[in-house]
Design a protein around this motif. Sequence first.
Motif, PDB file in Angstrom:
ATOM      1  N   LYS A  10       0.852  -1.188   0.000  1.00 46.20           N
ATOM      2  CA  LYS A  10       0.000   0.000   0.000  1.00 46.20           C
ATOM      3  C   LYS A  10       0.891   1.243   0.000  1.00 46.20           C
ATOM      4  O   LYS A  10       2.065   1.188   0.373  1.00 46.20           O
ATOM      5  N   GLU A  11       0.311   2.333  -0.390  1.00 44.53           N
ATOM      6  CA  GLU A  11       1.043   3.604  -0.463  1.00 44.53           C
ATOM      7  C   GLU A  11       1.757   3.912   0.851  1.00 44.53           C
ATOM      8  O   GLU A  11       2.920   4.301   0.861  1.00 44.53           O
ATOM      9  N   GLU A  12       1.066   3.694   1.964  1.00 45.49           N
ATOM     10  CA  GLU A  12       1.653   4.037   3.267  1.00 45.49           C
ATOM     11  C   GLU A  12       2.845   3.150   3.644  1.00 45.49           C
ATOM     12  O   GLU A  12       3.617   3.485   4.540  1.00 45.49           O
ATOM     13  N   ASP A  13       3.040   2.026   2.954  1.00 43.96           N
ATOM     14  CA  ASP A  13       4.185   1.150   3.222  1.00 43.96           C
ATOM     15  C   ASP A  13       5.510   1.786   2.813  1.00 43.96           C
ATOM     16  O   ASP A  13       6.568   1.346   3.256  1.00 43.96           O
ATOM     17  N   TYR A  14       5.445   2.810   1.976  1.00 43.83           N
ATOM     18  CA  TYR A  14       6.690   3.414   1.505  1.00 43.83           C
ATOM     19  C   TYR A  14       7.451   4.147   2.598  1.00 43.83           C
ATOM     20  O   TYR A  14       8.634   4.407   2.453  1.00 43.83           O
ATOM     21  N   VAL A  15       6.806   4.414   3.712  1.00 38.49           N
ATOM     22  CA  VAL A  15       7.533   4.941   4.877  1.00 38.49           C
ATOM     23  C   VAL A  15       8.596   3.932   5.291  1.00 38.49           C
ATOM     24  O   VAL A  15       9.741   4.287   5.567  1.00 38.49           O
ATOM     25  N   TYR A  16       8.234   2.644   5.305  1.00 33.20           N
ATOM     26  CA  TYR A  16       9.167   1.574   5.679  1.00 33.20           C
ATOM     27  C   TYR A  16      10.098   1.207   4.521  1.00 33.20           C
ATOM     28  O   TYR A  16      11.304   1.108   4.700  1.00 33.20           O
ATOM     29  N   ILE A  17       9.506   0.984   3.360  1.00 35.32           N
ATOM     30  CA  ILE A  17      10.278   0.480   2.222  1.00 35.32           C
ATOM     31  C   ILE A  17      11.425   1.413   1.865  1.00 35.32           C
ATOM     32  O   ILE A  17      12.563   0.970   1.667  1.00 35.32           O
ATOM     33  N   GLY A  39       4.858   0.919  -8.205  1.00 35.92           N
ATOM     34  CA  GLY A  39       5.255   0.421  -6.893  1.00 35.92           C
ATOM     35  C   GLY A  39       4.145  -0.216  -6.081  1.00 35.92           C
ATOM     36  O   GLY A  39       4.369  -0.637  -4.952  1.00 35.92           O
ATOM     37  N   LEU A  40       2.954  -0.310  -6.649  1.00 33.90           N
ATOM     38  CA  LEU A  40       1.846  -0.881  -5.900  1.00 33.90           C
ATOM     39  C   LEU A  40       1.491  -2.293  -6.348  1.00 33.90           C
ATOM     40  O   LEU A  40       0.516  -2.869  -5.871  1.00 33.90           O
ATOM     41  N   HIS A  41       2.278  -2.859  -7.250  1.00 35.78           N
ATOM     42  CA  HIS A  41       2.041  -4.243  -7.652  1.00 35.78           C
ATOM     43  C   HIS A  41       3.142  -5.113  -7.051  1.00 35.78           C
ATOM     44  O   HIS A  41       4.028  -5.610  -7.722  1.00 35.78           O
ATOM     45  N   LEU A  43       4.097  -7.371  -3.055  1.00 38.03           N
ATOM     46  CA  LEU A  43       3.592  -7.974  -1.829  1.00 38.03           C
ATOM     47  C   LEU A  43       4.529  -7.631  -0.679  1.00 38.03           C
ATOM     48  O   LEU A  43       5.737  -7.477  -0.869  1.00 38.03           O
ATOM     49  N   ILE A  44       3.954  -7.559   0.507  1.00 37.43           N
ATOM     50  CA  ILE A  44       4.726  -7.280   1.709  1.00 37.43           C
ATOM     51  C   ILE A  44       4.311  -8.288   2.778  1.00 37.43           C
ATOM     52  O   ILE A  44       3.129  -8.607   2.904  1.00 37.43           O
ATOM     53  N   VAL A  45       5.297  -8.836   3.482  1.00 37.97           N
ATOM     54  CA  VAL A  45       5.000  -9.767   4.562  1.00 37.97           C
ATOM     55  C   VAL A  45       5.126  -9.004   5.885  1.00 37.97           C
ATOM     56  O   VAL A  45       6.072  -8.230   6.082  1.00 37.97           O
ATOM     57  N   CYS A  46       4.138  -9.229   6.756  1.00 42.42           N
ATOM     58  CA  CYS A  46       4.109  -8.554   8.051  1.00 42.42           C
ATOM     59  C   CYS A  46       3.978  -9.590   9.159  1.00 42.42           C
ATOM     60  O   CYS A  46       3.268 -10.586   9.009  1.00 42.42           O
ATOM     61  N   LYS A  47       4.666  -9.339  10.244  1.00 41.77           N
ATOM     62  CA  LYS A  47       4.527 -10.185  11.432  1.00 41.77           C
ATOM     63  C   LYS A  47       4.065  -9.283  12.567  1.00 41.77           C
ATOM     64  O   LYS A  47       4.690  -8.245  12.832  1.00 41.77           O
ATOM     65  N   ASN A  48       2.973  -9.679  13.200  1.00 39.64           N
ATOM     66  CA  ASN A  48       2.383  -8.867  14.266  1.00 39.64           C
ATOM     67  C   ASN A  48       2.179  -7.423  13.809  1.00 39.64           C
ATOM     68  O   ASN A  48       2.513  -6.463  14.513  1.00 39.64           O
ATOM     69  N   ASP A  49       1.679  -7.276  12.591  1.00 36.93           N
ATOM     70  CA  ASP A  49       1.388  -5.977  11.963  1.00 36.93           C
ATOM     71  C   ASP A  49       2.628  -5.152  11.633  1.00 36.93           C
ATOM     72  O   ASP A  49       2.507  -3.989  11.244  1.00 36.93           O
ATOM     73  N   ASN A  50       3.821  -5.720  11.791  1.00 37.47           N
ATOM     74  CA  ASN A  50       5.054  -5.000  11.450  1.00 37.47           C
ATOM     75  C   ASN A  50       5.605  -5.511  10.124  1.00 37.47           C
ATOM     76  O   ASN A  50       5.906  -6.705  10.002  1.00 37.47           O
ATOM     77  N   PRO A  51       5.753  -4.639   9.124  1.00 36.37           N
ATOM     78  CA  PRO A  51       6.316  -5.060   7.844  1.00 36.37           C
ATOM     79  C   PRO A  51       7.741  -5.580   8.014  1.00 36.37           C
ATOM     80  O   PRO A  51       8.539  -5.004   8.752  1.00 36.37           O
ATOM     81  N   VAL A  52       8.037  -6.687   7.321  1.00 40.94           N
ATOM     82  CA  VAL A  52       9.356  -7.320   7.435  1.00 40.94           C
ATOM     83  C   VAL A  52      10.100  -7.329   6.104  1.00 40.94           C
ATOM     84  O   VAL A  52      11.301  -7.092   6.062  1.00 40.94           O
ATOM     85  N   ALA A  53       9.404  -7.602   4.996  1.00 41.07           N
ATOM     86  CA  ALA A  53      10.060  -7.672   3.684  1.00 41.07           C
ATOM     87  C   ALA A  53       9.014  -7.486   2.596  1.00 41.07           C
ATOM     88  O   ALA A  53       7.823  -7.711   2.816  1.00 41.07           O
ATOM     89  N   CYS A  54       9.486  -7.095   1.403  1.00 41.45           N
ATOM     90  CA  CYS A  54       8.571  -6.947   0.269  1.00 41.45           C
ATOM     91  C   CYS A  54       9.273  -7.326  -1.034  1.00 41.45           C
ATOM     92  O   CYS A  54      10.507  -7.416  -1.088  1.00 41.45           O
ATOM     93  N   THR A  55       8.465  -7.553  -2.053  1.00 38.09           N
ATOM     94  CA  THR A  55       8.973  -7.829  -3.399  1.00 38.09           C
ATOM     95  C   THR A  55       7.945  -7.323  -4.397  1.00 38.09           C
ATOM     96  O   THR A  55       6.783  -7.083  -4.052  1.00 38.09           O
ATOM     97  N   TYR A  56       8.383  -7.176  -5.646  1.00 40.46           N
ATOM     98  CA  TYR A  56       7.526  -6.645  -6.706  1.00 40.46           C
ATOM     99  C   TYR A  56       7.312  -7.698  -7.774  1.00 40.46           C
ATOM    100  O   TYR A  56       8.254  -8.360  -8.194  1.00 40.46           O
ATOM    101  N   LEU A  57       6.064  -7.821  -8.225  1.00 35.73           N
ATOM    102  CA  LEU A  57       5.704  -8.805  -9.243  1.00 35.73           C
ATOM    103  C   LEU A  57       5.639  -8.134 -10.610  1.00 35.73           C
ATOM    104  O   LEU A  57       4.822  -7.238 -10.828  1.00 35.73           O
TER     105      LEU A  57
END
Length: 158
Positions: A10-17, A39-41, A43-57
């Motif tokens: 999501k757009e707001e994930d770019y704070v982390y990414i 940048g919106l296509h 996936l991001i994996v989250c544990k306990n609502d905390n983003p951990v990693a992402c990749t682009y398809l």
Amino acid sequence: MENTIVRPIKEEDYVYINKWWKDATGKNPPPRRLLPENGLHGLIVCKNDNPVACTYLYLTNSKMGYCDYMIGDPEYKEKDRFNLILELMQSAIMTAKNLGYEDFWFLTKEEGLVKKCRELNVEVSEEKYHLVLPLRAKKAHCEGTHLLEKTNTQNEEK
């Protein structure tokens, strides 16, 4: 995995990414215009609502697609880090498969990820790939090169 979700970026994930890219590589993140769907296509994996990693398809107009620009939180050091990345990869594969893709792969130069995939008997190519990037070269360096001239000639003929 408990308390783990894989979801679309999501757009707001770019704070982390963006922070991950700067902290992990010392470089700026790839420009959004070069990422699928700006940048919106991905996936991001989250544990306990905390983003951990992402990749682009990157899904093509053929039955082949791939993932690139995988990045993780460099501050996340828990023992389940690889399992979370594996879950991210599995979700990307299932997304591509559900969309009808017949061939799908990941690009990485992270030796740790390659080693762990091999340990799980995941097929990993032996070839070392080199990217030829004529459009990234500075314009002054491109002009007059045979590759750029050949590319321009081919485009004019079409």
